[in-house]
Design an enzyme around this catalytic site. Structure first.
Site, PDB file in Angstrom:
ATOM      1  N   ASP A 158      -7.149  -8.671   3.868  1.00 39.85           N
ATOM      2  CA  ASP A 158      -6.956  -8.898   5.302  1.00 39.85           C
ATOM      3  C   ASP A 158      -7.384  -7.612   6.015  1.00 39.85           C
ATOM      4  O   ASP A 158      -6.548  -6.846   6.494  1.00 39.85           O
ATOM      5  CB  ASP A 158      -5.488  -9.213   5.594  1.00 39.85           C
ATOM      6  N   HIS A 164      -0.293  -9.101  -4.635  1.00 43.13           N
ATOM      7  CA  HIS A 164       0.942  -8.518  -4.096  1.00 43.13           C
ATOM      8  C   HIS A 164       1.547  -7.542  -5.115  1.00 43.13           C
ATOM      9  O   HIS A 164       2.040  -6.470  -4.755  1.00 43.13           O
ATOM     10  CB  HIS A 164       1.990  -9.610  -3.838  1.00 43.13           C
ATOM     11  N   SER A 197      -2.352 -16.517  -1.431  1.00 41.21           N
ATOM     12  CA  SER A 197      -1.358 -17.579  -1.629  1.00 41.21           C
ATOM     13  C   SER A 197      -1.967 -18.932  -1.280  1.00 41.21           C
ATOM     14  O   SER A 197      -1.527 -19.967  -1.775  1.00 41.21           O
ATOM     15  CB  SER A 197      -0.134 -17.324  -0.753  1.00 41.21           C
ATOM     16  N   HIS A 222       1.486 -13.231  -5.718  1.00 39.33           N
ATOM     17  CA  HIS A 222       0.472 -13.295  -6.772  1.00 39.33           C
ATOM     18  C   HIS A 222       0.163 -11.866  -7.212  1.00 39.33           C
ATOM     19  O   HIS A 222       0.732 -10.895  -6.681  1.00 39.33           O
ATOM     20  CB  HIS A 222      -0.779 -14.045  -6.291  1.00 39.33           C
ATOM     21  N   GLY A 280      -2.858  -4.887   1.658  1.00 38.94           N
ATOM     22  CA  GLY A 280      -4.093  -5.225   0.968  1.00 38.94           C
ATOM     23  C   GLY A 280      -5.239  -5.265   1.971  1.00 38.94           C
ATOM     24  O   GLY A 280      -5.060  -5.654   3.115  1.00 38.94           O
ATOM     25  N   LYS A 281      -6.428  -4.849   1.504  1.00 38.87           N
ATOM     26  CA  LYS A 281      -7.580  -4.852   2.409  1.00 38.87           C
ATOM     27  C   LYS A 281      -8.341  -6.171   2.390  1.00 38.87           C
ATOM     28  O   LYS A 281      -9.405  -6.270   2.990  1.00 38.87           O
ATOM     29  CB  LYS A 281      -8.510  -3.696   2.058  1.00 38.87           C
ATOM     30  N   MET A 340       4.657 -12.461   2.789  1.00 36.97           N
ATOM     31  CA  MET A 340       5.205 -13.754   3.204  1.00 36.97           C
ATOM     32  C   MET A 340       5.579 -14.570   1.961  1.00 36.97           C
ATOM     33  O   MET A 340       5.731 -15.787   2.027  1.00 36.97           O
ATOM     34  CB  MET A 340       4.198 -14.507   4.077  1.00 36.97           C
ATOM     35  N   MET A 378      -7.658 -13.007  -4.439  1.00 38.17           N
ATOM     36  CA  MET A 378      -6.354 -13.662  -4.600  1.00 38.17           C
ATOM     37  C   MET A 378      -5.723 -13.905  -3.238  1.00 38.17           C
ATOM     38  O   MET A 378      -5.789 -13.060  -2.347  1.00 38.17           O
ATOM     39  CB  MET A 378      -5.445 -12.814  -5.464  1.00 38.17           C
ATOM     40  N   GLN A 437       3.015 -15.450  13.809  1.00 41.70           N
ATOM     41  CA  GLN A 437       1.599 -15.226  13.514  1.00 41.70           C
ATOM     42  C   GLN A 437       0.852 -16.516  13.179  1.00 41.70           C
ATOM     43  O   GLN A 437      -0.322 -16.479  12.842  1.00 41.70           O
ATOM     44  CB  GLN A 437       1.426 -14.183  12.409  1.00 41.70           C
TER      45      GLN A 437
HETATM   46  O1  PAF Z   1      -0.302 -10.220   5.064  1.00 38.52           O
HETATM   47  C1  PAF Z   1       0.752 -10.867   5.205  1.00 38.52           C
HETATM   48  O2  PAF Z   1       1.257 -11.465   4.265  1.00 38.52           O
HETATM   49  C2  PAF Z   1       1.435 -10.919   6.570  1.00 38.52           C
HETATM   50  O3  PAF Z   1       0.505 -10.963   7.594  1.00 38.52           O
HETATM   51  C3  PAF Z   1       2.435  -9.769   6.794  1.00 38.52           C
HETATM   52  C4  PAF Z   1       1.764  -8.408   6.777  1.00 38.52           C
HETATM   53  C5  PAF Z   1       3.506  -9.810   5.705  1.00 38.52           C
HETATM   54  C6  PAF Z   1       3.124  -9.929   8.143  1.00 38.52           C
HETATM   55  O4  PAF Z   1       3.816 -11.122   8.227  1.00 38.52           O
END
Ligand code: PAF
Length: 288
Positions: free
Chosen positions: A150, A37, A186, A34, A147-148, A30, A184, A61
């Site tokens: 999330d 990513h 955003s 950083h 990334g884990k 999104m 890390m 979302q």
């Molecule tokens: O993790 C994120 O930044 C968002 O949930 C994703 C996977 C880009 C979906 O919008």
């Protein structure tokens, strides 16, 4: 580096790459990139011939009271960072391109989205699964890197890919942390100086949990109580959840006897942060 905003154009480009036998890796983001990513992108680069990154702040979302409008954005900076790690294409569609007027199809992954953030952010994973399914159909990657940090999102996307026979390998990467251990994100940019200090309690509480585990503690309730008390001893923290779950099913467990994950969501000031740790995996001791 190409910049593409139109889905059909992106699809045509990917078709051509695939016809030439190129392997496409994809990192959905999104934006407001950083180092975390960039590490996903470096991984994508290393496993592919062609690296696509999407930058799209996905409205579906975000809940009605969440930070969609003020989600941080800086495309020029993101563009430079993508270029610095060798990205081939940024796919950056508008909301109208992704969700035209007649849009009405959503992807709902069931069991693994019920708990944790699924409880506190109703509809969140439906939005994530839907946008990822769309992005996979547009970018047509062989592999997608997540990334884990999330963790529930990673498990959800892996489940969706398996359940829907999506022809894409879902790659999970360990969380990138600041030098003191803060995961890390955003959203860290929202933290005021004092809040930034309190935010570190998330990472430190995971070290505490792993330490209790290393000493033989397997009762989830005992570990959760200690972790919650530790976080709450820091100013400006408000716990959304501290839970220990089965790392595949994402269901609460009482005893850690297989793959258990401790997952945290904590508001620090007005900023909601998440972090997690799979027991037994390495959790480096940063900043000590
Ligand atoms: O993790 C994120 O930044 C968002 O949930 C994703 C996977 C880009 C979906 O919008």
């Amino acid at each position: 580096m190409e910049i593409i905003a139109v889905a059909r154009e992106m699809q045509r480009r990917s078709d051509l790459k695939r016809m030439k036998g190129k392997r496409i890796a994809f990192v959905p983001t999104m934006g407001y990139l950083h180092e975390g990513h960039l590490n996903l992108m470096r991984e994508g680069r290393s496993i592919s011939d062609d690296l696509v990154v999407s930058i799209f702040v996905n409205p579906t979302q975000f809940g009605p009271n969440e930070d969609l409008a003020k989600y941080p954005r800086d495309f020029e900076r993101d563009r430079r960072l993508c270029e610095s790690v060798g990205v081939d294409v940024i796919f950056t569609p508008s909301p109208e391109e992704m969700y035209p007027l007649l849009f009405q199809t959503y992807v709902s992954v069931e069991g693994v989205t019920k708990n944790l953030c699924g409880l506190s952010r109703p509809g969140h994973f439906r939005g994530v699964a839907t946008v990822c399914a769309k992005l996979f159909n547009i970018v047509k990657p062989h592999a997608a890197v997540f990334g884990k940090k999330d963790f529930q999102q990673f498990v959800t996307i892996r489940r969706m890919a398996e359940d829907l026979n999506l022809d894409v390998e879902i790659v999970g990467m360990t969380t990138t942390r600041e030098p003191d251990g803060l995961a890390m994100s955003s959203r860290n940019t929202y933290l005021k100086t004092e809040e930034r200090k309190s935010a570190l309690s998330l990472y430190r509480s995971l070290l505490l949990a792993q330490d209790l585990y290393d000493k033989g503690e397997r009762r989830a309730a005992v570990i959760i109580d200690r972790v919650a008390a530790f976080i709450e001893s820091h100013p400006a923290t408000a716990i959304d959840y501290v839970k220990i779950c089965d790392a595949a099913a994402m269901e609460d467990i009482e005893f850690i006897d297989g793959d258990g994950v401790i997952a945290l969501a904590v508001k620090v000031g007005a900023t909601r942060l998440i972090d997690n740790h799979v027991f037994g995996e390495t959790l480096p001791a940063y900043g000590s």
